[in-house]
Design a protein around this motif. Structure first.
Motif, PDB file in Angstrom:
ATOM      1  N   GLU A  61     -80.403   6.029  41.470  1.00 59.11           N
ATOM      2  CA  GLU A  61     -79.819   6.481  42.731  1.00 59.11           C
ATOM      3  C   GLU A  61     -78.304   6.546  42.627  1.00 59.11           C
ATOM      4  O   GLU A  61     -77.662   7.457  43.161  1.00 59.11           O
ATOM      5  CB  GLU A  61     -80.219   5.533  43.868  1.00 59.11           C
ATOM      6  N   TRP A  62     -77.713   5.565  41.962  1.00 58.52           N
ATOM      7  CA  TRP A  62     -76.260   5.503  41.783  1.00 58.52           C
ATOM      8  C   TRP A  62     -75.725   6.788  41.151  1.00 58.52           C
ATOM      9  O   TRP A  62     -74.715   7.333  41.602  1.00 58.52           O
ATOM     10  CB  TRP A  62     -75.914   4.290  40.938  1.00 58.52           C
ATOM     11  N   VAL A  63     -76.368   7.287  40.117  1.00 59.73           N
ATOM     12  CA  VAL A  63     -75.842   8.435  39.381  1.00 59.73           C
ATOM     13  C   VAL A  63     -75.968   9.749  40.163  1.00 59.73           C
ATOM     14  O   VAL A  63     -75.406  10.766  39.754  1.00 59.73           O
ATOM     15  CB  VAL A  63     -76.527   8.593  38.006  1.00 59.73           C
ATOM     16  N   LYS A  64     -76.651   9.714  41.284  1.00 64.64           N
ATOM     17  CA  LYS A  64     -76.726  10.912  42.128  1.00 64.64           C
ATOM     18  C   LYS A  64     -75.512  11.037  43.046  1.00 64.64           C
ATOM     19  O   LYS A  64     -75.305  12.087  43.662  1.00 64.64           O
ATOM     20  CB  LYS A  64     -77.997  10.871  42.987  1.00 64.64           C
ATOM     21  N   GLY A  65     -74.725   9.974  43.125  1.00 61.42           N
ATOM     22  CA  GLY A  65     -73.610   9.954  44.057  1.00 61.42           C
ATOM     23  C   GLY A  65     -72.273  10.281  43.410  1.00 61.42           C
ATOM     24  O   GLY A  65     -72.186  10.688  42.247  1.00 61.42           O
ATOM     25  N   SER A  66     -71.223  10.087  44.199  1.00 62.18           N
ATOM     26  CA  SER A  66     -69.849  10.295  43.725  1.00 62.18           C
ATOM     27  C   SER A  66     -68.969   9.204  44.321  1.00 62.18           C
ATOM     28  O   SER A  66     -69.380   8.480  45.233  1.00 62.18           O
ATOM     29  CB  SER A  66     -69.333  11.675  44.139  1.00 62.18           C
ATOM     30  N   ALA A  67     -67.775   9.077  43.794  1.00 67.40           N
ATOM     31  CA  ALA A  67     -66.874   8.015  44.238  1.00 67.40           C
ATOM     32  C   ALA A  67     -65.437   8.444  44.011  1.00 67.40           C
ATOM     33  O   ALA A  67     -65.160   9.444  43.335  1.00 67.40           O
ATOM     34  CB  ALA A  67     -67.175   6.720  43.488  1.00 67.40           C
ATOM     35  N   THR A  68     -64.531   7.660  44.576  1.00 66.24           N
ATOM     36  CA  THR A  68     -63.107   7.829  44.286  1.00 66.24           C
ATOM     37  C   THR A  68     -62.744   6.926  43.118  1.00 66.24           C
ATOM     38  O   THR A  68     -63.135   5.751  43.086  1.00 66.24           O
ATOM     39  CB  THR A  68     -62.247   7.468  45.509  1.00 66.24           C
ATOM     40  N   VAL A  69     -62.020   7.478  42.174  1.00 66.89           N
ATOM     41  CA  VAL A  69     -61.643   6.759  40.956  1.00 66.89           C
ATOM     42  C   VAL A  69     -60.127   6.612  40.898  1.00 66.89           C
ATOM     43  O   VAL A  69     -59.394   7.590  41.024  1.00 66.89           O
ATOM     44  CB  VAL A  69     -62.157   7.502  39.711  1.00 66.89           C
ATOM     45  N   TYR A  70     -59.673   5.375  40.723  1.00 66.75           N
ATOM     46  CA  TYR A  70     -58.259   5.081  40.508  1.00 66.75           C
ATOM     47  C   TYR A  70     -58.091   4.755  39.028  1.00 66.75           C
ATOM     48  O   TYR A  70     -58.632   3.758  38.540  1.00 66.75           O
ATOM     49  CB  TYR A  70     -57.810   3.913  41.379  1.00 66.75           C
ATOM     50  N   LEU A  71     -57.353   5.598  38.333  1.00 60.82           N
ATOM     51  CA  LEU A  71     -57.165   5.451  36.891  1.00 60.82           C
ATOM     52  C   LEU A  71     -55.821   4.784  36.604  1.00 60.82           C
ATOM     53  O   LEU A  71     -54.773   5.252  37.068  1.00 60.82           O
ATOM     54  CB  LEU A  71     -57.226   6.816  36.207  1.00 60.82           C
ATOM     55  N   ASN A 111     -64.043  12.273  44.739  1.00 57.91           N
ATOM     56  CA  ASN A 111     -65.335  12.945  44.575  1.00 57.91           C
ATOM     57  C   ASN A 111     -65.736  13.096  43.105  1.00 57.91           C
ATOM     58  O   ASN A 111     -66.148  14.170  42.654  1.00 57.91           O
ATOM     59  CB  ASN A 111     -65.323  14.319  45.254  1.00 57.91           C
ATOM     60  N   VAL A 112     -65.599  12.014  42.368  1.00 56.76           N
ATOM     61  CA  VAL A 112     -65.960  12.013  40.956  1.00 56.76           C
ATOM     62  C   VAL A 112     -67.473  11.790  40.828  1.00 56.76           C
ATOM     63  O   VAL A 112     -67.983  10.760  41.286  1.00 56.76           O
ATOM     64  CB  VAL A 112     -65.201  10.912  40.192  1.00 56.76           C
ATOM     65  N   PRO A 113     -68.223  12.719  40.214  1.00 58.40           N
ATOM     66  CA  PRO A 113     -69.656  12.493  40.017  1.00 58.40           C
ATOM     67  C   PRO A 113     -69.891  11.277  39.127  1.00 58.40           C
ATOM     68  O   PRO A 113     -69.198  11.077  38.132  1.00 58.40           O
ATOM     69  CB  PRO A 113     -70.120  13.788  39.331  1.00 58.40           C
ATOM     70  N   LEU A 114     -70.886  10.489  39.478  1.00 54.86           N
ATOM     71  CA  LEU A 114     -71.180   9.258  38.739  1.00 54.86           C
ATOM     72  C   LEU A 114     -72.266   9.441  37.694  1.00 54.86           C
ATOM     73  O   LEU A 114     -72.606   8.494  36.981  1.00 54.86           O
ATOM     74  CB  LEU A 114     -71.583   8.152  39.720  1.00 54.86           C
ATOM     75  N   GLY A 115     -72.798  10.671  37.576  1.00 58.93           N
ATOM     76  CA  GLY A 115     -73.849  10.944  36.618  1.00 58.93           C
ATOM     77  C   GLY A 115     -73.353  11.651  35.377  1.00 58.93           C
ATOM     78  O   GLY A 115     -72.150  11.647  35.067  1.00 58.93           O
ATOM     79  N   GLU A 116     -74.266  12.287  34.666  1.00 59.89           N
ATOM     80  CA  GLU A 116     -73.943  12.931  33.388  1.00 59.89           C
ATOM     81  C   GLU A 116     -72.954  14.079  33.523  1.00 59.89           C
ATOM     82  O   GLU A 116     -72.265  14.430  32.557  1.00 59.89           O
ATOM     83  CB  GLU A 116     -75.226  13.440  32.729  1.00 59.89           C
ATOM     84  N   ASP A 117     -72.873  14.690  34.709  1.00 58.23           N
ATOM     85  CA  ASP A 117     -71.956  15.812  34.897  1.00 58.23           C
ATOM     86  C   ASP A 117     -70.546  15.352  35.250  1.00 58.23           C
ATOM     87  O   ASP A 117     -69.662  16.173  35.492  1.00 58.23           O
ATOM     88  CB  ASP A 117     -72.471  16.763  35.981  1.00 58.23           C
ATOM     89  N   GLY A 118     -70.311  14.042  35.285  1.00 58.49           N
ATOM     90  CA  GLY A 118     -68.989  13.509  35.579  1.00 58.49           C
ATOM     91  C   GLY A 118     -68.228  13.115  34.324  1.00 58.49           C
ATOM     92  O   GLY A 118     -68.738  13.219  33.202  1.00 58.49           O
ATOM     93  N   PRO A 119     -66.995  12.608  34.481  1.00 58.47           N
ATOM     94  CA  PRO A 119     -66.152  12.263  33.326  1.00 58.47           C
ATOM     95  C   PRO A 119     -66.468  10.903  32.712  1.00 58.47           C
ATOM     96  O   PRO A 119     -65.945  10.576  31.640  1.00 58.47           O
ATOM     97  CB  PRO A 119     -64.742  12.262  33.923  1.00 58.47           C
ATOM     98  N   LEU A 120     -67.300  10.087  33.395  1.00 56.18           N
ATOM     99  CA  LEU A 120     -67.648   8.772  32.874  1.00 56.18           C
ATOM    100  C   LEU A 120     -68.917   8.855  32.039  1.00 56.18           C
ATOM    101  O   LEU A 120     -69.821   9.622  32.358  1.00 56.18           O
ATOM    102  CB  LEU A 120     -67.878   7.779  34.023  1.00 56.18           C
ATOM    103  N   THR A 121     -68.988   8.077  30.985  1.00 56.60           N
ATOM    104  CA  THR A 121     -70.271   7.948  30.299  1.00 56.60           C
ATOM    105  C   THR A 121     -71.230   7.203  31.222  1.00 56.60           C
ATOM    106  O   THR A 121     -70.818   6.512  32.158  1.00 56.60           O
ATOM    107  CB  THR A 121     -70.116   7.176  28.981  1.00 56.60           C
ATOM    108  N   LEU A 122     -72.516   7.313  30.937  1.00 60.02           N
ATOM    109  CA  LEU A 122     -73.491   6.610  31.768  1.00 60.02           C
ATOM    110  C   LEU A 122     -73.314   5.098  31.657  1.00 60.02           C
ATOM    111  O   LEU A 122     -73.508   4.366  32.635  1.00 60.02           O
ATOM    112  CB  LEU A 122     -74.907   7.032  31.381  1.00 60.02           C
ATOM    113  N   ASP A 123     -72.943   4.624  30.471  1.00 61.50           N
ATOM    114  CA  ASP A 123     -72.690   3.188  30.308  1.00 61.50           C
ATOM    115  C   ASP A 123     -71.512   2.744  31.176  1.00 61.50           C
ATOM    116  O   ASP A 123     -71.556   1.676  31.809  1.00 61.50           O
ATOM    117  CB  ASP A 123     -72.403   2.861  28.844  1.00 61.50           C
TER     118      ASP A 123
END
Length: 316
Positions: A61-71, A111-123
């Motif tokens: 469910e988590w990877v279907k969402g998005s979030a704000t990322v502070y880098l 609005n960063v995708p949390l799944g495979e289509d986002g900039p983060l690896t799944l790990d």
């Protein structure tokens, strides 16, 4: 792709948690409530603070969402703080997040995708989720920063540079923390302390430590304030000292254009004396602090990021 060490942190949406996020951005610091072995072994390259998504869901469910990322870039490795620093620590008069690191804001991405289509690896995405179920304890992962840098519009090739010059990043302030749960704040600069008595006490504590240091080294010390803080002289020498103090980490300091130009002038010999982790009591008495002392200091262009610009008005 070349990887880097990331510490992934989830920040909750409660008002107190968002206030701590604002304060952490302002003072370039973040803290953890408990010790983890990697604190003593690794200095991460980057920190990602994720907010706006509930971690109390299954990973699918988590990877279907998005979030704000502070880098952030991690400027100071995790150390054990000795002074209350965050608003809830000061309110309770005790240290709640003793294990702290110094951060440099690079970019905020919404609005960063949390799944495979986002900039983060799944790990990495899962590490952020798990952080939220573990009282915000940071989790360490290996990941290429390039997708995040590209998404943030930071034109750096990590594989060749292995660093991110500050003057190539947009940065952000506590005003970037938005939403219904974000406390409203006045616009102030980085590291701003709203209580003028507290701010003055911190400044004077740092100056007193600097004066004691140079006096013990055999210098005559004159306290000026402007155009620099201390003038130190010996019979055939003169040295100027900029002094900065904070209750947070030794990450960055605010400089005026006059301070930069003064330090860069060939006519001047300038030191930077920074005191971090200063302890301050409710009656404004101060103690402690860790010193970073840079002699013959000249700020490099890649370590500077403009916060204000002079605007020349058009002539009629």
């Amino acid at each position: 792709m070349e990887t880097a060490k990331f510490v992934m942190v989830h920040v909750g949406q409660k008002v107190g948690q968002q206030r701590n996020l604002q304060h952490g951005i302002e003072t370039r610091s973040w803290g953890f409530p408990i010790h983890k072995p990697w604190y003593d072994e690794v200095k991460p390259d980057f920190a990602v603070l994720v907010t706006g998504a509930s971690p109390r869901v299954q990973f699918d469910e988590w990877v279907k969402g998005s979030a704000t990322v502070y880098l952030f870039a991690v400027q100071a490795a995790v150390y054990k703080g000795s002074a209350p620093h965050w608003p809830d620590e000061e309110a309770q008069g005790e240290i709640l997040y003793p294990y702290r690191m110094g951060l440099t804001p690079l970019a905020v991405i919404e609005n960063v995708p949390l799944g495979e289509d986002g900039p983060l690896t799944l790990d990495a995405s899962d590490a952020a989720r798990c952080s939220g179920t573990e009282r915000g304890v940071g989790r360490l992962v290996d990941m290429s920063p390039q997708p995040l840098l590209d998404l943030a519009g930071i034109s750096v090739d990590w594989a060749s540079a292995r660093t991110v010059p500050l003057n190539k990043t947009p940065g952000f302030t506590a005003e970037a923390v938005k939403g219904e749960t974000a406390p409203k704040r006045k616009r102030r600069g980085a590291g701003w302390v709203s209580d003028p008595k507290k701010r003055k006490a911190i400044e004077e504590h740092a100056e007193n430590l600097a004066i004691a240091h140079y006096t013990n080294e055999g210098w005559e010390v004159e306290k000026l304030g402007k155009p620099y803080d201390l003038r130190c002289t010996q019979p055939d020498k003169e040295r100027h000292v900029e002094v900065k103090g904070t209750t947070g980490a030794p990450t960055s300091v605010e400089l005026t254009i006059n301070e930069i130009n003064h330090a860069r002038s060939a006519e001047n010999t300038v030191d930077l004396y920074v005191v971090s982790d200063i302890r301050i009591a409710q009656d404004y008495t101060t103690s402690g602090g860790n010193v970073l002392h840079l002699t013959d200091w000249e700020p490099a262009e890649e370590d500077l990021r403009p916060r204000k610009f002079e605007y020349r008005l058009p002539q009629k």
